[in-house]
Design a protein around this motif. Structure first.
Motif, PDB file in Angstrom:
ATOM      1  N   ASP A  74      56.529  61.120  13.914  1.00  0.00           N
ATOM      2  CA  ASP A  74      57.484  61.752  14.821  1.00  0.00           C
ATOM      3  C   ASP A  74      58.605  60.795  15.186  1.00  0.00           C
ATOM      4  OD1 ASP A  74      56.347  64.334  15.144  1.00  0.00           O
ATOM      5  OD2 ASP A  74      54.813  63.489  16.468  1.00  0.00           O
ATOM      6  N   ASP A  75      59.785  61.360  15.432  1.00  0.00           N
ATOM      7  CA  ASP A  75      60.950  60.539  15.765  1.00  0.00           C
ATOM      8  C   ASP A  75      60.735  59.672  17.005  1.00  0.00           C
ATOM      9  OD1 ASP A  75      62.543  61.288  13.637  1.00  0.00           O
ATOM     10  OD2 ASP A  75      63.512  62.928  14.704  1.00  0.00           O
ATOM     11  N   ILE A  76      60.101  60.227  18.019  1.00  0.00           N
ATOM     12  CA  ILE A  76      59.899  59.466  19.258  1.00  0.00           C
ATOM     13  C   ILE A  76      59.100  58.197  18.982  1.00  0.00           C
ATOM     14  CG2 ILE A  76      58.615  59.444  21.433  1.00  0.00           C
ATOM     15  CD1 ILE A  76      61.239  60.812  21.768  1.00  0.00           C
ATOM     16  N   LYS A  77      58.055  58.324  18.188  1.00  0.00           N
ATOM     17  CA  LYS A  77      57.221  57.171  17.859  1.00  0.00           C
ATOM     18  C   LYS A  77      57.933  56.238  16.882  1.00  0.00           C
ATOM     19  CE  LYS A  77      52.655  55.957  15.998  1.00  0.00           C
ATOM     20  NZ  LYS A  77      51.386  56.495  15.456  1.00  0.00           N
ATOM     21  N   HIS A  78      58.642  56.815  15.925  1.00  0.00           N
ATOM     22  CA  HIS A  78      59.216  56.034  14.829  1.00  0.00           C
ATOM     23  C   HIS A  78      60.549  55.384  15.208  1.00  0.00           C
ATOM     24  CE1 HIS A  78      59.409  54.709  10.763  1.00  0.00           C
ATOM     25  NE2 HIS A  78      60.356  55.540  10.369  1.00  0.00           N
ATOM     26  N   TRP A  79      61.414  56.162  15.852  1.00  0.00           N
ATOM     27  CA  TRP A  79      62.769  55.687  16.150  1.00  0.00           C
ATOM     28  C   TRP A  79      63.046  55.530  17.643  1.00  0.00           C
ATOM     29  CZ3 TRP A  79      65.030  53.826  12.027  1.00  0.00           C
ATOM     30  CH2 TRP A  79      64.738  54.375  10.765  1.00  0.00           C
ATOM     31  N   LYS A  80      62.062  55.911  18.467  1.00  0.00           N
ATOM     32  CA  LYS A  80      62.241  55.870  19.927  1.00  0.00           C
ATOM     33  C   LYS A  80      63.386  56.788  20.354  1.00  0.00           C
ATOM     34  CE  LYS A  80      59.175  52.651  19.640  1.00  0.00           C
ATOM     35  NZ  LYS A  80      57.757  53.049  19.685  1.00  0.00           N
ATOM     36  N   LYS A  81      63.589  57.857  19.581  1.00  0.00           N
ATOM     37  CA  LYS A  81      64.609  58.856  19.891  1.00  0.00           C
ATOM     38  C   LYS A  81      64.001  60.233  19.717  1.00  0.00           C
ATOM     39  CE  LYS A  81      68.491  56.027  18.271  1.00  0.00           C
ATOM     40  NZ  LYS A  81      69.681  55.970  17.380  1.00  0.00           N
ATOM     41  N   LYS A  82      64.514  61.199  20.495  1.00  0.00           N
ATOM     42  CA  LYS A  82      63.991  62.556  20.419  1.00  0.00           C
ATOM     43  C   LYS A  82      64.269  63.180  19.060  1.00  0.00           C
ATOM     44  CE  LYS A  82      64.029  67.001  22.845  1.00  0.00           C
ATOM     45  NZ  LYS A  82      64.603  67.766  23.986  1.00  0.00           N
ATOM     46  N   ASP A  83      65.455  62.898  18.507  1.00  0.00           N
ATOM     47  CA  ASP A  83      65.817  63.476  17.214  1.00  0.00           C
ATOM     48  C   ASP A  83      66.710  62.503  16.454  1.00  0.00           C
ATOM     49  OD1 ASP A  83      65.897  65.428  15.212  1.00  0.00           O
ATOM     50  OD2 ASP A  83      67.741  66.309  16.008  1.00  0.00           O
ATOM     51  N   TYR A  84      66.249  62.054  15.301  1.00  0.00           N
ATOM     52  CA  TYR A  84      67.024  61.124  14.487  1.00  0.00           C
ATOM     53  C   TYR A  84      66.875  61.520  13.024  1.00  0.00           C
ATOM     54  CZ  TYR A  84      68.825  56.845  12.411  1.00  0.00           C
ATOM     55  OH  TYR A  84      69.556  55.945  11.682  1.00  0.00           O
ATOM     56  N   TRP A  85      67.983  61.740  12.347  1.00  0.00           N
ATOM     57  CA  TRP A  85      67.963  62.095  10.934  1.00  0.00           C
ATOM     58  C   TRP A  85      68.215  60.830  10.115  1.00  0.00           C
ATOM     59  CZ3 TRP A  85      70.664  67.459   9.909  1.00  0.00           C
ATOM     60  CH2 TRP A  85      70.086  68.407  10.751  1.00  0.00           C
ATOM     61  N   ALA A  86      67.198  60.372   9.428  1.00  0.00           N
ATOM     62  CA  ALA A  86      67.278  59.126   8.675  1.00  0.00           C
ATOM     63  C   ALA A  86      67.891  59.336   7.300  1.00  0.00           C
ATOM     64  CB  ALA A  86      65.882  58.518   8.527  1.00  0.00           C
ATOM     65  N   THR A  87      68.558  58.312   6.798  1.00  0.00           N
ATOM     66  CA  THR A  87      69.028  58.339   5.422  1.00  0.00           C
ATOM     67  C   THR A  87      67.819  58.132   4.499  1.00  0.00           C
ATOM     68  OG1 THR A  87      69.385  55.954   5.235  1.00  0.00           O
ATOM     69  CG2 THR A  87      71.189  57.264   6.180  1.00  0.00           C
ATOM     70  N   PRO A  88      67.936  58.509   3.224  1.00  0.00           N
ATOM     71  CA  PRO A  88      66.819  58.255   2.297  1.00  0.00           C
ATOM     72  C   PRO A  88      66.408  56.783   2.240  1.00  0.00           C
ATOM     73  CG  PRO A  88      68.366  59.787   1.318  1.00  0.00           C
ATOM     74  CD  PRO A  88      69.005  59.294   2.579  1.00  0.00           C
ATOM     75  N   VAL A  89      67.372  55.873   2.349  1.00  0.00           N
ATOM     76  CA  VAL A  89      67.041  54.440   2.320  1.00  0.00           C
ATOM     77  C   VAL A  89      66.224  54.058   3.545  1.00  0.00           C
ATOM     78  CG1 VAL A  89      68.003  52.100   2.409  1.00  0.00           C
ATOM     79  CG2 VAL A  89      69.010  53.802   0.872  1.00  0.00           C
ATOM     80  N   GLU A  90      66.635  54.524   4.723  1.00  0.00           N
ATOM     81  CA  GLU A  90      65.878  54.242   5.955  1.00  0.00           C
ATOM     82  C   GLU A  90      64.472  54.827   5.870  1.00  0.00           C
ATOM     83  OE1 GLU A  90      69.518  54.235   9.229  1.00  0.00           O
ATOM     84  OE2 GLU A  90      68.618  56.128   8.612  1.00  0.00           O
ATOM     85  N   PHE A  91      64.375  56.026   5.345  1.00  0.00           N
ATOM     86  CA  PHE A  91      63.097  56.725   5.196  1.00  0.00           C
ATOM     87  C   PHE A  91      62.128  55.907   4.345  1.00  0.00           C
ATOM     88  CE2 PHE A  91      60.974  60.528   2.968  1.00  0.00           C
ATOM     89  CZ  PHE A  91      60.089  60.777   3.996  1.00  0.00           C
TER      90      PHE A  91
END
Length: 213
Positions: A74-91
């Protein structure tokens, strides 16, 4: 002269959205984020080379299977944000993401492999079994065909008509936004630049902007 300028501009725009990485890019990212991250990026780039001349059906299967190996977080756990769309490289560097990240990575990879944007949509749905919003990638073999669904919940690529567990709400691709029903585009309601996370994501991909902790 005008035609030449237009062709050059188009080439620049296509190149700007490319997800190809040079060996130097991978080496630099590997030095910064570790050997495992480097291997994932290398495997991804090798996949682009391997699938270059394959059929679209093979591209769908291989790309879907490749990205479905990544961890769901989940974004909250992974990015500390409610909603974050990662690039394929970040993913891939972080080996994790949520449904948007799976769908985005598949979309950009298939686009890089020559699958026309017109055949693909990022589709917002409701996953009825989980009673929550979800995103999948849909692929239209023909304009009026029932699309196929590429999903991280169910790894089997199936027609939308057989995914009765998904309630389709709206879908979008590079520049268009539709209401959708039963997986089909129904009403064109505008351009995808109404979706701020999508606009920000496209900008970060074009600028090779990697936002990691």
């Amino acid at each position: 002269m005008l035609l030449l300028f237009a062709s050059t501009l188009l080439l620049t725009q296509v190149d700007a959205e490319s997800v190809r990485l040079s060996k130097a890019d991978i080496e630099k990212l590997g030095n910064k984020y570790g050997a495992k991250a480097k291997r994932r990026l290398e495997t991804w780039q090798n996949l682009l080379t391997e699938l270059a001349n394959e059929s679209e059906s093979n591209k769908l299967e291989r790309v879907n299977d490749f990205f479905n190996q990544v961890r769901f977080i989940d974004d909250i756990k992974h990015w500390k944000k409610k909603d974050y769309w990662a690039t394929p490289v970040e993913f891939l560097i972080t080996n994790g993401g949520d449904c948007e990240d799976f769908s985005i990575a598949k979309y950009y990879t298939l686009k890089e492999l020559g699958v026309p944007v017109e055949k693909m949509n990022l589709a917002y749905v409701k996953a009825l079994e989980y009673n929550q919003a979800h995103m999948v990638l849909t692929y239209y073999p023909k304009p009026r065909a029932t699309p196929l669904v590429l999903d991280n919940i169910n790894g089997e690529i199936l027609p939308a008509s057989k995914r009765t567990d998904l309630l389709h709400v709206y879908s979008f691709n590079g520049d268009k936004l539709w209401l959708s029903k039963m997986g089909r585009r129904t009403t064109l309601v505008g351009t995808s630049d109404r979706l701020k996370p999508w606009v920000k994501l496209q900008s970060r991909i074009e600028n090779n902007d990697i936002n990691l902790r």
